[in-house]
Design a protein around this motif. Sequence first.
Motif, mmCIF file in Angstrom:
data_model
loop_
_atom_site.group_PDB
_atom_site.id
_atom_site.type_symbol
_atom_site.label_atom_id
_atom_site.label_comp_id
_atom_site.label_asym_id
_atom_site.label_seq_id
_atom_site.Cartn_x
_atom_site.Cartn_y
_atom_site.Cartn_z
ATOM 1 N N VAL A 92 0.899 -1.088 0.103
ATOM 2 C CA VAL A 92 -0.086 -0.072 -0.084
ATOM 3 C C VAL A 92 0.972 1.374 0.046
ATOM 4 C CG1 VAL A 92 -1.792 -1.164 1.074
ATOM 5 C CG2 VAL A 92 -0.202 0.108 2.457
ATOM 6 N N ASP A 93 0.428 2.338 -0.560
ATOM 7 C CA ASP A 93 1.086 3.684 -0.484
ATOM 8 C C ASP A 93 0.601 4.382 1.099
ATOM 9 O OD1 ASP A 93 -1.534 4.800 -0.663
ATOM 10 O OD2 ASP A 93 -1.010 5.559 -2.937
ATOM 11 N N SER A 94 0.798 5.575 1.047
ATOM 12 C CA SER A 94 0.838 6.447 2.238
ATOM 13 C C SER A 94 -0.598 6.675 2.719
ATOM 14 C CB SER A 94 1.314 7.708 2.071
ATOM 15 O OG SER A 94 0.789 8.660 0.964
ATOM 16 N N THR A 95 -1.624 6.368 1.744
ATOM 17 C CA THR A 95 -3.131 6.389 2.011
ATOM 18 C C THR A 95 -3.559 5.254 1.872
ATOM 19 O OG1 THR A 95 -3.450 7.388 0.014
ATOM 20 C CG2 THR A 95 -3.260 9.108 1.688
ATOM 21 N N TYR A 96 -2.943 4.246 2.053
ATOM 22 C CA TYR A 96 -3.499 2.878 2.126
ATOM 23 C C TYR A 96 -4.114 2.258 0.771
ATOM 24 C CZ TYR A 96 -2.645 2.758 6.932
ATOM 25 O OH TYR A 96 -1.952 2.954 8.303
ATOM 26 N N ASN A 97 -3.876 2.956 -0.483
ATOM 27 C CA ASN A 97 -4.203 2.361 -1.836
ATOM 28 C C ASN A 97 -3.296 1.359 -2.191
ATOM 29 O OD1 ASN A 97 -6.119 4.535 -2.242
ATOM 30 N ND2 ASN A 97 -4.730 6.102 -2.959
ATOM 31 N N VAL A 98 -4.024 0.347 -2.631
ATOM 32 C CA VAL A 98 -3.476 -0.944 -2.848
ATOM 33 C C VAL A 98 -2.695 -0.869 -4.175
ATOM 34 C CG1 VAL A 98 -3.669 -3.480 -3.129
ATOM 35 C CG2 VAL A 98 -5.092 -2.203 -1.546
ATOM 36 N N VAL A 99 -1.321 -1.101 -4.036
ATOM 37 C CA VAL A 99 -0.448 -0.872 -5.429
ATOM 38 C C VAL A 99 -0.217 -2.258 -5.980
ATOM 39 C CG1 VAL A 99 0.333 1.240 -4.741
ATOM 40 C CG2 VAL A 99 1.598 -0.603 -4.429
ATOM 41 N N ALA A 100 -0.183 -3.369 -4.863
ATOM 42 C CA ALA A 100 0.185 -4.667 -5.712
ATOM 43 C C ALA A 100 -0.521 -5.781 -4.399
ATOM 44 C CB ALA A 100 1.596 -5.137 -5.935
ATOM 45 N N ALA A 101 -0.916 -6.751 -4.788
ATOM 46 C CA ALA A 101 -1.796 -7.840 -3.985
ATOM 47 C C ALA A 101 -1.515 -9.196 -4.608
ATOM 48 C CB ALA A 101 -3.277 -7.434 -3.515
ATOM 49 N N ASN A 102 -1.488 -10.214 -3.722
ATOM 50 C CA ASN A 102 -1.161 -11.569 -4.201
ATOM 51 C C ASN A 102 -2.634 -12.288 -4.211
ATOM 52 O OD1 ASN A 102 -1.745 -12.319 -1.312
ATOM 53 N ND2 ASN A 102 0.444 -13.193 -1.409
ATOM 54 N N ARG A 103 -2.481 -13.439 -4.432
ATOM 55 C CA ARG A 103 -3.667 -14.407 -4.602
ATOM 56 C C ARG A 103 -4.446 -14.405 -3.409
ATOM 57 N NH1 ARG A 103 -1.833 -19.068 -8.723
ATOM 58 N NH2 ARG A 103 -0.135 -18.941 -7.310
ATOM 59 N N GLY A 104 -3.638 -14.465 -2.168
ATOM 60 C CA GLY A 104 -4.396 -14.689 -0.821
ATOM 61 C C GLY A 104 -5.099 -13.417 -0.407
ATOM 62 N N ILE A 105 -4.762 -12.367 -0.979
ATOM 63 C CA ILE A 105 -5.594 -11.129 -0.619
ATOM 64 C C ILE A 105 -6.888 -11.226 -1.553
ATOM 65 C CG2 ILE A 105 -5.680 -8.603 -1.057
ATOM 66 C CD1 ILE A 105 -4.227 -9.278 1.617
ATOM 67 N N LEU A 106 -6.688 -11.460 -2.892
ATOM 68 C CA LEU A 106 -7.881 -11.781 -3.713
ATOM 69 C C LEU A 106 -8.869 -12.928 -3.108
ATOM 70 C CD1 LEU A 106 -5.992 -11.449 -7.193
ATOM 71 C CD2 LEU A 106 -6.709 -9.698 -5.826
ATOM 72 N N MET A 107 -8.305 -13.660 -2.413
ATOM 73 C CA MET A 107 -9.206 -14.809 -2.034
ATOM 74 C C MET A 107 -9.996 -14.046 -0.892
ATOM 75 S SD MET A 107 -8.081 -18.121 0.575
ATOM 76 C CE MET A 107 -7.829 -16.638 1.881
ATOM 77 N N LEU A 108 -9.503 -13.324 0.079
ATOM 78 C CA LEU A 108 -10.320 -12.895 1.043
ATOM 79 C C LEU A 108 -11.243 -11.679 0.552
ATOM 80 C CD1 LEU A 108 -7.341 -12.244 3.742
ATOM 81 C CD2 LEU A 108 -9.205 -13.922 3.526
ATOM 82 N N MET A 109 -11.084 -11.085 -0.724
ATOM 83 C CA MET A 109 -12.007 -10.181 -1.227
ATOM 84 C C MET A 109 -12.878 -10.887 -2.229
ATOM 85 S SD MET A 109 -8.939 -7.570 -2.482
ATOM 86 C CE MET A 109 -9.799 -6.912 -3.798
ATOM 87 N N GLU A 110 -13.063 -12.173 -2.172
ATOM 88 C CA GLU A 110 -14.116 -12.474 -3.040
ATOM 89 C C GLU A 110 -15.530 -12.478 -2.556
ATOM 90 O OE1 GLU A 110 -13.538 -16.705 -2.927
ATOM 91 O OE2 GLU A 110 -11.733 -16.582 -4.101
ATOM 92 N N GLY A 111 -16.308 -11.940 -3.571
ATOM 93 C CA GLY A 111 -17.565 -11.726 -3.187
ATOM 94 C C GLY A 111 -17.918 -10.219 -2.893
ATOM 95 N N LEU A 112 -17.143 -9.306 -2.626
ATOM 96 C CA LEU A 112 -17.186 -7.816 -2.507
ATOM 97 C C LEU A 112 -18.033 -7.294 -3.445
ATOM 98 C CD1 LEU A 112 -14.016 -6.849 -0.749
ATOM 99 C CD2 LEU A 112 -15.998 -7.546 0.597
#
Length: 265
Positions: A112-132
């Motif tokens: 993340v950057d200084s305001t918590y914008n996601v600049v990169a993420a792995n498949r573990g994070i994408l798994m947690l985001m499923e269904g949003l």
Amino acid sequence: MTTAAPVTVGALLRTWRERRGLSQLELAGRADSSSRHISFVETGRSRPSEEMVLRLADHLDVPMRDRNALLVAAGYAPRYAHTPLDSPSMEVLREGLERLLTGYEPYPALVVDSTYNVVAANRGILMLMEGLPEHLLAGPLNAMRLTLHPEGLAPRIHNLREWRGHLLAQMERQIALARSAPLRALYEEVAAYPVPERPGDGEPDEAVPYIALPLRIEHDGHLLSFVSSISTFNTPMDVTVAELAIETLLPADPATVKYLRSLAP
């Protein structure tokens, strides 16, 4: 019609000194100077050298972005570049971050950057985001919004009140250290989100000897537990790099390890 007077380097340094709770004498002792000289700099009676500006900024723990502002106010050129992450010159950094995140799978990790914008993420994070919902996934993704929004991950977090308190306190500490209007605006936004109620809220969790406050989040009927670790770059020479943070979620119990490994391709 009036024009605001330019902010002087002395006024900026005084603001940072007061923010850090230091007297002129204390700052002088740390910076190998004198309280008289610090006073003269703050009142504009003396122009500090470029080396002195950077030395004082170092002892005041001024963020890199604001060190450039101090230098400009003192009449010097900015010292630190602010290179966009998608610039060709950042290719090695981007590739390194991708390798790091991929190597951490199946466990979640993101940058993340200084305001918590996601600049990169792995498949573990994408798994947690499923269904949003789509409106939360429209860019730029923001980790705080995704986590605390009542339509985001918040309803899935079993210890939401504790985790929310931890995240808000983390943001408060960052706001106290850095003058960031965007971060303040984000804090006010997410702090105002309603807190979804969960059945059993307030009941004690199963006694588990966690090493740190865990994130206890549900995925597909399984309760997963993680502890968070945040890493930054040592001795950065670019504002963009200085403001990046790598967050890794370490499984906090054997059941979480087993479940995530079962999902790995």
